[in-house]
Scaffold this active site. Sequence first.
Site, PDB file in Angstrom:
ATOM      1  CG  ASN A  82     -33.832  73.261   1.533  1.00 57.06           C
ATOM      2  OD1 ASN A  82     -33.680  74.442   1.849  1.00 57.06           O
ATOM      3  ND2 ASN A  82     -34.865  72.847   0.792  1.00 57.06           N
TER       4      ASN A  82
ATOM      5  CD  GLU B 280     -35.415  67.395  -2.541  1.00 54.43           C
ATOM      6  OE1 GLU B 280     -34.959  67.160  -1.434  1.00 54.43           O
ATOM      7  OE2 GLU B 280     -35.914  68.493  -2.850  1.00 54.43           O
TER       8      GLU B 280
ATOM      9  N   GLY C 213     -41.241  66.610   3.388  1.00 57.46           N
ATOM     10  CA  GLY C 213     -41.904  67.188   4.565  1.00 57.46           C
ATOM     11  C   GLY C 213     -43.073  66.382   5.081  1.00 57.46           C
TER      12      GLY C 213
ATOM     13  CE  LYS D 176     -37.908  71.892   3.261  1.00 54.99           C
ATOM     14  NZ  LYS D 176     -39.003  71.142   2.706  1.00 54.99           N
TER      15      LYS D 176
ATOM     16  CB  SER E 242     -39.513  62.102   4.803  1.00 54.14           C
ATOM     17  OG  SER E 242     -40.549  63.046   4.686  1.00 54.14           O
TER      18      SER E 242
ATOM     19  CG  HIS F 186     -36.889  72.743  -3.011  1.00 57.59           C
ATOM     20  ND1 HIS F 186     -38.193  72.674  -2.584  1.00 57.59           N
ATOM     21  CD2 HIS F 186     -36.182  71.893  -2.221  1.00 57.59           C
ATOM     22  CE1 HIS F 186     -38.263  71.828  -1.554  1.00 57.59           C
ATOM     23  NE2 HIS F 186     -37.057  71.346  -1.317  1.00 57.59           N
TER      24      HIS F 186
ATOM     25  CD  GLU G  80     -40.590  73.248   0.184  1.00 60.36           C
ATOM     26  OE1 GLU G  80     -39.766  74.111   0.523  1.00 60.36           O
ATOM     27  OE2 GLU G  80     -40.702  72.144   0.759  1.00 60.36           O
TER      28      GLU G  80
HETATM   29  C1  PEP Z   1     -36.334  69.283   1.059  1.00 58.76           C
HETATM   30  O1  PEP Z   1     -36.876  70.314   1.377  1.00 58.76           O
HETATM   31  O2  PEP Z   1     -35.542  69.280   0.110  1.00 58.76           O
HETATM   32  C2  PEP Z   1     -36.628  68.056   1.819  1.00 58.76           C
HETATM   33  C3  PEP Z   1     -36.176  66.921   1.374  1.00 58.76           C
HETATM   34  O3  PEP Z   1     -37.359  68.204   2.955  1.00 58.76           O
HETATM   35  P1  PEP Z   1     -37.654  67.075   4.074  1.00 58.76           P
HETATM   36  O4  PEP Z   1     -36.354  66.362   4.360  1.00 58.76           O
HETATM   37  O5  PEP Z   1     -38.161  67.811   5.253  1.00 58.76           O
HETATM   38  O6  PEP Z   1     -38.655  66.129   3.483  1.00 58.76           O
END
Ligand code: PEP
Length: 258
Positions: free
Chosen positions: A9, A171, A177, A11, A216, A99, A101
């Site tokens: 992803n 998630e 992040g 973003k 992460s 997601h 966000e």
């Molecule tokens: C995400 O945006 O779905 C995500 C898992 O981000 P990151 O791997 O940067 O934590």
Amino acid sequence: MNNFVIAGNWKMNTNIETTISIIKNVAEQVDQLNEVKSTIVICPPFTNIYVAAQEAKKSKHNIQVGAQNCHFEESGAFTGEISLDMIKSLNCDYVIVGHSERRAYFNETNADINKKLKAVLKNNLKVILCIGETLEDRQSHKTFDVLETQLNGCLQDIVENDMKNIIIAYEPVWAIGTGVSAKTEEIEEAHNWLRNYCEKKYANAGKTVALLYGGSLNDKNAPEILNVSNVNGGLIGGASLVPEKFVSIIKTAESLSK
Ligand code: PEP
């Protein structure tokens, strides 16, 4: 269980140039592998999907492309929004919905996500549905209540036959992040719970629905995380923008594939 799904992803990162260079680099490295059993999906911003798909097609393996969001209406007066017809015409195979966000910054509710999910299926594309608890939810021991509410809402009216086109990404919001993933025990507990939920609700389809971990996930922790039971892949943010890291995660998945 099917092979791993490794999804990136991006973003709101990259432009046309960097999209081409990242996909080219990923494809060159992936093409050195004789066989790739994992499903590889890259989700760039809308504006870069077309070139991403063009570039991905040059790989001898199947690198698929997805969108990070969609609107649920077919067309109309929704300034700035992107329909599924538009997405389909970009040679896109997947759409991420829900997601964290989008939930946090754009106030998307489970009901909104359910509408989007149904619209994606209606357009014969595949869904990556994201769910996950906040730190506050976890600290107040509400993780599984929150996951259940999210799943009940997002999967409303979804029947067993639809599940073959749905992937669920767990998630934890507090791990996205931050550079600090959830611990393997936490991931295992959540994924076992999720599998149980899916099996209860969707019988056989619940046994095979891919459950991805996101938060992460990187080249360093992938060997440990992808080896957790009921983890069938990863949704990767930051590390998916770095070809070496993303390919290293793909290679880990390949080494763990049966
Ligand atoms: C995400 O945006 O779905 C995500 C898992 O981000 P990151 O791997 O940067 O934590």
